[in-house]
Design a protein around this motif. Structure first.
Motif, mmCIF file in Angstrom:
data_model
loop_
_atom_site.group_PDB
_atom_site.id
_atom_site.type_symbol
_atom_site.label_atom_id
_atom_site.label_comp_id
_atom_site.label_asym_id
_atom_site.label_seq_id
_atom_site.Cartn_x
_atom_site.Cartn_y
_atom_site.Cartn_z
ATOM 1 N N VAL A 6 -35.253 65.727 -54.766
ATOM 2 C CA VAL A 6 -33.951 66.055 -55.356
ATOM 3 C C VAL A 6 -33.422 67.365 -54.779
ATOM 4 O O VAL A 6 -32.228 67.480 -54.456
ATOM 5 C CB VAL A 6 -34.053 66.144 -56.898
ATOM 6 N N GLN A 7 -34.313 68.342 -54.618
ATOM 7 C CA GLN A 7 -33.893 69.625 -54.047
ATOM 8 C C GLN A 7 -33.394 69.447 -52.609
ATOM 9 O O GLN A 7 -32.429 70.103 -52.187
ATOM 10 C CB GLN A 7 -35.063 70.619 -54.056
ATOM 11 N N VAL A 8 -34.045 68.545 -51.853
ATOM 12 C CA VAL A 8 -33.605 68.266 -50.481
ATOM 13 C C VAL A 8 -32.204 67.665 -50.494
ATOM 14 O O VAL A 8 -31.336 68.040 -49.681
ATOM 15 C CB VAL A 8 -34.596 67.327 -49.767
ATOM 16 N N ILE A 9 -31.959 66.721 -51.403
ATOM 17 C CA ILE A 9 -30.627 66.099 -51.503
ATOM 18 C C ILE A 9 -29.579 67.141 -51.889
ATOM 19 O O ILE A 9 -28.454 67.151 -51.345
ATOM 20 C CB ILE A 9 -30.639 64.944 -52.524
ATOM 21 N N VAL A 10 -29.939 68.023 -52.813
ATOM 22 C CA VAL A 10 -29.005 69.082 -53.206
ATOM 23 C C VAL A 10 -28.720 69.998 -52.018
ATOM 24 O O VAL A 10 -27.574 70.424 -51.801
ATOM 25 C CB VAL A 10 -29.571 69.883 -54.397
ATOM 26 N N LEU A 11 -29.764 70.310 -51.233
ATOM 27 C CA LEU A 11 -29.569 71.129 -50.034
ATOM 28 C C LEU A 11 -28.595 70.459 -49.067
ATOM 29 O O LEU A 11 -27.688 71.115 -48.520
ATOM 30 C CB LEU A 11 -30.912 71.376 -49.346
ATOM 31 N N LEU A 12 -28.747 69.152 -48.863
ATOM 32 C CA LEU A 12 -27.821 68.417 -47.989
ATOM 33 C C LEU A 12 -26.406 68.451 -48.541
ATOM 34 O O LEU A 12 -25.427 68.572 -47.794
ATOM 35 C CB LEU A 12 -28.298 66.970 -47.830
ATOM 36 N N THR A 13 -26.311 68.348 -49.878
ATOM 37 C CA THR A 13 -24.981 68.410 -50.519
ATOM 38 C C THR A 13 -24.337 69.776 -50.287
ATOM 39 O O THR A 13 -23.134 69.874 -49.986
ATOM 40 C CB THR A 13 -25.117 68.141 -52.029
ATOM 41 N N LEU A 15 -24.947 71.798 -47.802
ATOM 42 C CA LEU A 15 -24.575 71.867 -46.386
ATOM 43 C C LEU A 15 -23.271 71.129 -46.127
ATOM 44 O O LEU A 15 -22.420 71.597 -45.357
ATOM 45 C CB LEU A 15 -25.699 71.288 -45.525
ATOM 46 N N VAL A 16 -23.115 69.971 -46.758
ATOM 47 C CA VAL A 16 -21.864 69.209 -46.610
ATOM 48 C C VAL A 16 -20.684 70.044 -47.102
ATOM 49 O O VAL A 16 -19.624 70.119 -46.453
ATOM 50 C CB VAL A 16 -21.943 67.875 -47.374
ATOM 51 N N LEU A 17 -20.851 70.665 -48.285
ATOM 52 C CA LEU A 17 -19.769 71.486 -48.830
ATOM 53 C C LEU A 17 -19.492 72.710 -47.963
ATOM 54 O O LEU A 17 -18.331 73.106 -47.779
ATOM 55 C CB LEU A 17 -20.125 71.917 -50.260
ATOM 56 N N LEU A 18 -20.547 73.309 -47.392
ATOM 57 C CA LEU A 18 -20.357 74.464 -46.515
ATOM 58 C C LEU A 18 -19.620 74.075 -45.238
ATOM 59 O O LEU A 18 -18.685 74.771 -44.795
ATOM 60 C CB LEU A 18 -21.719 75.079 -46.160
ATOM 61 N N ILE A 19 -20.042 72.968 -44.658
ATOM 62 C CA ILE A 19 -19.389 72.521 -43.417
ATOM 63 C C ILE A 19 -17.935 72.173 -43.680
ATOM 64 O O ILE A 19 -17.026 72.565 -42.928
ATOM 65 C CB ILE A 19 -20.154 71.331 -42.820
ATOM 66 N N TRP A 20 -17.700 71.412 -44.765
ATOM 67 C CA TRP A 20 -16.321 71.022 -45.078
ATOM 68 C C TRP A 20 -15.453 72.237 -45.376
ATOM 69 O O TRP A 20 -14.348 72.380 -44.833
ATOM 70 C CB TRP A 20 -16.317 70.075 -46.285
ATOM 71 N N SER A 21 -15.959 73.124 -46.257
ATOM 72 C CA SER A 21 -15.151 74.302 -46.606
ATOM 73 C C SER A 21 -14.994 75.239 -45.407
ATOM 74 O O SER A 21 -13.947 75.885 -45.240
ATOM 75 C CB SER A 21 -15.800 75.048 -47.788
#
Length: 579
Positions: free
Chosen positions: A255-262, A264-270
């Motif tokens: 779950v922590q890995v999935i949250v980390l990916l989430t 990263l997605v938000l960082l890249i998008w923003s």
């Protein structure tokens, strides 16, 4: 989903209370959502505040509002959490209170039938585990699942209002946590939880059985074997719990890995979308940090749903208690003696039995008549008694009292039947309290009169505490004959018109047996008596003798006539008299 639908289709324990307290439930869910929303808002606001302050604005006004909001959300989160905890536990305690009341009423209403159909360990398991499991169903499954889904939808819709492409990606990533992980937990860890429950249930049942026979274990010198039997299920449960902890660690890590990916997605998008100006760049950290408070409810979803198999089993078990509840007919006036007890074409077979234990039996018992049921072991005598009092439901035929089915008289069964069996139970309380169980409204004088009638007054009054003497566990303060007479005093106090005697003297010596039988039939001479016995000591007290064999009456008649006309009866009678 199919199992979920089957569990709640005919449920009378969970869904009715969800509807009864639905507004309080909605308040709990709202407060739970606001707790995590406040946490997310605090992190979102803090990310923006830190970024804005790092740019060293020319005026405090630029960061004044975020500072105030940080304080507001910082206070709101624990306040919502505290109120949510109070409200949710208030909601659950109300439901559990209703559960326990319903359980005790059900057990009281069907006490004898439950005793016949459930082992003692089963009942202990229901009392000790199942109600707590249903309580945890709300606290650990329903609340976290609903709150997690609300947060999931809020995050996806919120990002979707800014960028639907990113929202779809978050829908997939977070969907792994809120959909796939819980289902995987049910399929893996849920099976382990269910197995643990089964081992624990068997442990309760076996331990009860073994403790009741503890004296035999000690006498046979097998104390070590007894302890080994108790340690085996404990070790099995410990092994399953270690596997469960190992699985939970890996699930949490994933779950922590999935949250980390989430993140990263938000960082890249923003980072791609919000870098046109320095002011827009302040929002990058805000979006990245906001997702972290959702980790806890997302983790709780998987753990809560993994326990569903255990909760489902508990729901099914308590619902089993409500099955086959008889329709209760209006009760007749018991001040008037009944006119007849009829057994009409009664047939019964146990579910796992090869043949009928009782096969088309019929008889009519009149008020005041004394009936003796005899026959070899396993011929259905005790089964017939259970059918007469309503503990068992016949395959066909019926038992009626004044044309009313006995199944419809269960609400006031104690007013109709008094039962004295082989091992009447005395509770670890006073003599007075034990006898008063026959009629809880009886006065002290009435209780003492019943004790005097069974010949125990001199013994009881010779004791230091007299009628306040504790009988100790299972009545071991007194001998077998004395326990039977105390139970007889209960029946006198109960004053039911029909008395069932299920081999009450089987464990007594011949002298005590003869004395007790004479006393029983003398004290109950105005009652209707149905007496199951293996031999013919005291048979002269009855009006009718019926031999039960192969589920039917093989011989019947009054004792004197049978002695003259039936060689088999005469032989048994002479053997009992030592001729």
């Amino acid at each position: 989903m199919k199992q979920l639908k089957q569990t709640f289709t005919h449920d009378t324990w969970v869904m009715p209370y969800l509807r009864k307290y639905k507004f309080l439930l909605l308040l709990v869910l709202f407060l739970g959502f606001m707790t995590f929303f406040s946490g997310g808002a605090l992190m979102f606001n803090s990310g923006y505040l830190i970024s804005e302050a790092a740019r060293q604005p020319s005026s405090i006004v630029y960061i004044y509002v975020p500072v105030v909001l940080a304080r507001a959300f910082g206070i709101a989160r624990p306040v919502f959490r505290y109120v949510e905890r109070l409200t949710s536990h208030n909601w659950v305690l109300r439901i559990v209170s209703d559960f326990r009341k319903k359980l005790y009423q059900t057990v009281e209403r069907k006490a004898s039938a439950i005793q016949r159909s459930h082992q003692t360990g089963d009942i202990l398991s229901i009392l000790a585990d199942d109600i707590d499991h249903i309580e945890n169903l709300y606290l650990r499954t329903v609340f976290p699942m609903v709150i997690g889904w609300l947060l999931y939808l809020f995050v996806v819709i919120g990002i979707g209002s800014l960028n639907w492409g990113v929202a779809l990606l978050l829908l997939l990533l977070l969907g792994i946590i809120v959909i796939i992980m819980p289902l995987t937990s049910v399929a893996t860890n849920g099976v382990r939880e269910f197995k643990q429950h089964q081992i624990q249930h068997e442990f309760y049942t076996n331990l009860t059985d073994e403790v009741l026979g503890l004296g035999d274990w000690l006498i046979s010198g097998r104390y070590d074997d007894f302890m080994a039997l108790q340690k085996k299920p404990i070790k099995s449960i410990a092994k399953l719990r270690r596997k469960d902890h190992f699985y939970q660690w890996w699930r949490s890590f994933f779950v922590q890995v999935i949250v980390l990916l989430t993140v990263l997605v938000l960082l890249i998008w923003s980072g791609l979308s919000l870098t046109d100006t320095k002011a827009e760049a302040d929002w990058i950290a805000a979006f990245a940090l906001a997702i972290f408070p959702a980790v806890s409810p997302f983790l709780n979803m998987s753990q809560g749903l993994s326990e569903w198999p255990v909760y489902r089993r508990s729901i099914e078990r308590v619902n089993q208690l409500d099955k086959n509840q008889p329709h209760l007919a209006p009760q007749k006036n018991l001040k008037e003696q009944f006119k007849s007890l009829k057994v009409d074409q009664l047939t019964f077979r146990y579910p796992d039995g090869p043949k009928n234990v009782v096969n088309k039996l019929s008889m009519t018992i009149k008020p005041g008549e004394k009936i003796a049921l005899l026959g070899p072991s396993g011929t259905g005598k005790s089964t017939l008694l259970k059918l007469i009092v309503g503990d068992l439901k016949p395959v066909s035929g019926q038992v009626t009292i004044d044309d009313v089915p006995v199944s419809a008289l269960q609400q006031d069964r104690a007013a109709w039947f008094g039962i004295l069996d082989q091992q009447p139970y005395l509770f670890d309380t006073t003599v007075m309290n034990n006898v008063r169980l026959g009629n809880i409204n009886a006065s002290d004088e009435a209780v003492k009169a019943a004790i005097e009638a069974v010949g125990l007054k001199p013994l009881i009054e010779s004791l230091p505490d007299q009628y306040q003497t504790h009988v100790q566990e299972a009545g071991k303060r007194f001998s077998g004959g004395e326990r039977q007479r105390l139970s007889l005093a209960r029946i006198l106090l109960q004053d039911a018109p029909i008395i069932i005697l299920d081999e009450p003297t089987v464990s007594l010596d011949p002298i005590t047996e003869r004395y007790l039988l004479d006393q029983v039939f003398d004290l109950l001479k105005n009652k209707t008596i149905i007496w199951v016995t293996h031999h013919l000591a005291g048979i002269s007290h009855v009006d009718q003798v019926r031999f039960l064999e192969n589920g039917q009456f093989d011989m019947q008649g009054d004792p004197q006539t049978l002695y003259r006309t039936e060689p088999r009866f005469r032989q048994l009678y002479d053997l009992d008299r030592g001729k």
